[in-house]
Design an enzyme around this catalytic site. Structure first.
Site, PDB file in Angstrom:
ATOM      1  N   THR A  30      13.435   6.500  29.049  1.00 53.91           N
ATOM      2  CA  THR A  30      13.596   7.915  29.688  1.00 53.91           C
ATOM      3  C   THR A  30      12.189   8.637  29.811  1.00 53.91           C
ATOM      4  O   THR A  30      11.934   9.225  30.594  1.00 53.91           O
ATOM      5  CB  THR A  30      14.644   8.822  28.743  1.00 53.91           C
ATOM      6  OG1 THR A  30      15.816   8.048  28.759  1.00 53.91           O
ATOM      7  CG2 THR A  30      14.925   9.993  29.384  1.00 53.91           C
TER       8      THR A  30
ATOM      9  N   HIS B 262      24.700   6.079  28.034  1.00 50.53           N
ATOM     10  CA  HIS B 262      23.739   5.573  27.476  1.00 50.53           C
ATOM     11  C   HIS B 262      24.330   4.220  26.698  1.00 50.53           C
ATOM     12  O   HIS B 262      25.279   4.299  26.272  1.00 50.53           O
ATOM     13  CB  HIS B 262      23.092   6.604  26.398  1.00 50.53           C
ATOM     14  CG  HIS B 262      21.666   5.957  25.748  1.00 50.53           C
ATOM     15  ND1 HIS B 262      21.754   4.726  24.948  1.00 50.53           N
ATOM     16  CD2 HIS B 262      20.481   6.456  25.931  1.00 50.53           C
ATOM     17  CE1 HIS B 262      20.389   4.672  24.430  1.00 50.53           C
ATOM     18  NE2 HIS B 262      19.642   5.430  25.293  1.00 50.53           N
TER      19      HIS B 262
ATOM     20  N   ASP C 124      17.285   7.565  35.741  1.00 50.75           N
ATOM     21  CA  ASP C 124      16.168   7.651  34.935  1.00 50.75           C
ATOM     22  C   ASP C 124      15.318   5.938  34.746  1.00 50.75           C
ATOM     23  O   ASP C 124      14.578   5.755  35.013  1.00 50.75           O
ATOM     24  CB  ASP C 124      15.863   8.198  33.494  1.00 50.75           C
ATOM     25  CG  ASP C 124      16.975   7.524  32.663  1.00 50.75           C
ATOM     26  OD1 ASP C 124      17.773   6.638  32.837  1.00 50.75           O
ATOM     27  OD2 ASP C 124      17.191   7.714  31.406  1.00 50.75           O
TER      28      ASP C 124
HETATM   29  C1  GP9 Z   1      17.034  10.200  24.192  1.00 51.59           C
HETATM   30  C2  GP9 Z   1      17.643   9.919  25.638  1.00 51.59           C
HETATM   31  C3  GP9 Z   1      17.764   8.474  25.816  1.00 51.59           C
HETATM   32  O1  GP9 Z   1      16.717  11.310  24.048  1.00 51.59           O
HETATM   33  O2  GP9 Z   1      16.565  10.607  26.305  1.00 51.59           O
HETATM   34  O3  GP9 Z   1      16.463   7.690  25.638  1.00 51.59           O
HETATM   35  P1  GP9 Z   1      16.358   6.124  26.308  1.00 51.59           P
HETATM   36  O4  GP9 Z   1      16.882   5.380  25.176  1.00 51.59           O
HETATM   37  O5  GP9 Z   1      17.047   6.127  27.709  1.00 51.59           O
HETATM   38  O6  GP9 Z   1      15.167   6.164  26.463  1.00 51.59           O
HETATM   39 MN    MN Z   2      17.257   6.848  29.486  1.00 50.37          MN
END
Ligand code: GP9
Ligand code: MN
Length: 411
Positions: free
Chosen positions: A82, A197, A256
């Protein structure tokens, strides 16, 4: 090391941010609401599980006359996930091949989107219901000039409204509205979702679509959390309307990075009905990118190749903010004369005609490897991508923006 003047020369010749289209300033003075969709890949759009659409709201949104939808938009992230995607859209520089630039070079001199927007009278903020030091965001955000970071302490979290990584996306948006309403306008606010996620697990009584059926629990769950995020965006749009913020805002939605890694290629192949080779893997790195402009009515779908590197110049262009003096590797996505290649961070290259992946040169339209004797078709793209990634790395490792005056070329 490489000098900034050499990179400036490269940019002048190959990138130049001067070209203006008739969309320049289309969104001048509007609020920008940027939604980063966690782990959201393009293949979710228009997909169905047992006859039900995974993303009904986004499916309609992309067809709207108020939405520019870029179908061939790629993420360019690496290990920084991200945070790499944030770095790309804020700076139009590439993240690093190893490690996360948000950690390794958070104190560098940058010429970031929030900083430029602030110079143009915008209030800038980030909404994300996680610890503020995750990915070193507190340090980086401070450096690149965000006015405020609504981190997890700005939200009420309990067992009812959280699962997976924390506060669920519906409550995240619902609780954000009161802050959004109080912000000075125009504002630029970035929202980073969290429900979709890895490992994509959620309470089954909150799931409105079935799981997929394959050998990968990860892929099986993925559609349910993606659906939840889709529903949360629908609710967010409604909340923006009720708050009177919708009409005067541009809403940008972007995935993302991938959610389903190559470890799940067998299951992925089962879902898509084809084997996942280097070509298919590359095409799976496409993520949603939509620019929704309420009341515009003249938007269209775009087929041209673009990536996260292009977001900053594109937004500045729409907002009518001159960034002629910028040192950026991306270009406005709407312009006609664009660079003829897109570099992914692992050295994969996408061009209009070819995709170079896994040491193989494929035709982009058919996915077939180029005929024997024609393997060199990808050579020039490969070299250009390598050079550009190296230039970007030099800027970061050498903190070269210390030696550049970003206002020198502004009219
Ligand atoms: C954590 C979220 C997820 O704050 O942005 O992060 P990632 O694991 O996708 O980099
Ligand atoms: Mn992410």
């Amino acid at each position: 090391g490489t000098e900034i003047s050499e990179i400036e020369g490269y940019m002048d010749e190959n990138v130049n941010t001067n070209e203006k289209t008739d969309l320049y300033g289309l969104a001048k003075g509007k609020n920008v609401i940027f939604v980063s969709l966690e782990s959201f890949q393009n293949f979710l759009l228009d997909s169905k599980i047992n006859g039900k659409e995974t993303t009904p709201f986004l499916n309609d949104l992309k067809e709207s006359k108020d939405t520019f939808w870029f179908k061939n938009f790629y993420h360019q992230t690496a290990q920084g996930k991200t945070s790499d995607s944030e770095f790309l859209i804020e700076n139009s520089l590439y993240p690093l091949g190893r490690g996360a630039v948000y950690f390794t070079n958070a104190q560098n001199e940058y010429h970031s989107l929030p900083e430029i927007l602030k110079e143009n009278n915008y209030y800038t903020s980030v909404f994300h219901a996680n610890n503020r030091s995750f990915w070193n965001r507190d340090v980086m955000y401070n450096n690149i000039g965000y006015d405020h970071f609504y981190d997890e302490t700005s939200f009420v979290e309990n067992s009812e409204n959280s699962f997976g990584w924390g506060l669920d996306d519906k409550d995240f948006f619902a609780q954000s509205i009161k802050y959004l309403k109080k912000q000075k306008q125009p504002f630029y606010s970035k929202f980073i979702t969290l429900t979709n996620h890895f490992p994509f697990e959620m309470p089954q009584d909150k799931a409105n679509i079935d799981q997929f059926d394959s050998g990968s629990e990860t892929l099986n769950h993925y559609f349910q959390t993606a659906r939840y995020t889709d529903e949360s965006i629908e609710e967010f749009f409604q909340e923006l309307k009720e708050a009177g913020l919708y009409q005067n805002s541009v809403i940008v939605l972007m995935g993302d990075h991938y959610g389903i890694s190559e470890f799940h290629n067998n299951a992925m192949g089962k879902f898509l009905g084809k084997d996942i080779n280097g070509y298919e893997h590359t095409q799976l790195q496409r993520v949603p990118f939509m620019i929704h402009i309420p009341g515009y009515h003249k938007a269209s779908q775009k087929n041209n190749i673009a990536g996260q590197i292009d977001v900053k110049p594109t937004l500045l262009h729409l907002l009518g903010i001159d960034n002629s003096g910028d040192l950026a590797f991306g270009q406005d996505m709407f312009r006609q004369n664009r660079k003829d290649f897109l570099a992914l961070r692992d050295g994969t290259v996408v061009s209009d005609d070819y995709i170079y992946a896994d040491s193989t040169c494929y035709h982009r339209d058919t996915g077939k490897p180029v005929a024997e004797g024609k393997e060199s078709s990808c050579e020039s793209y490969k070299d250009k991508a390598k050079k550009e990634l190296e230039y970007s790395d030099s800027i970061i490792y050498g903190d070269l923006f210390r030696f550049y005056d970003f206002h020198s070329k502004l009219n």
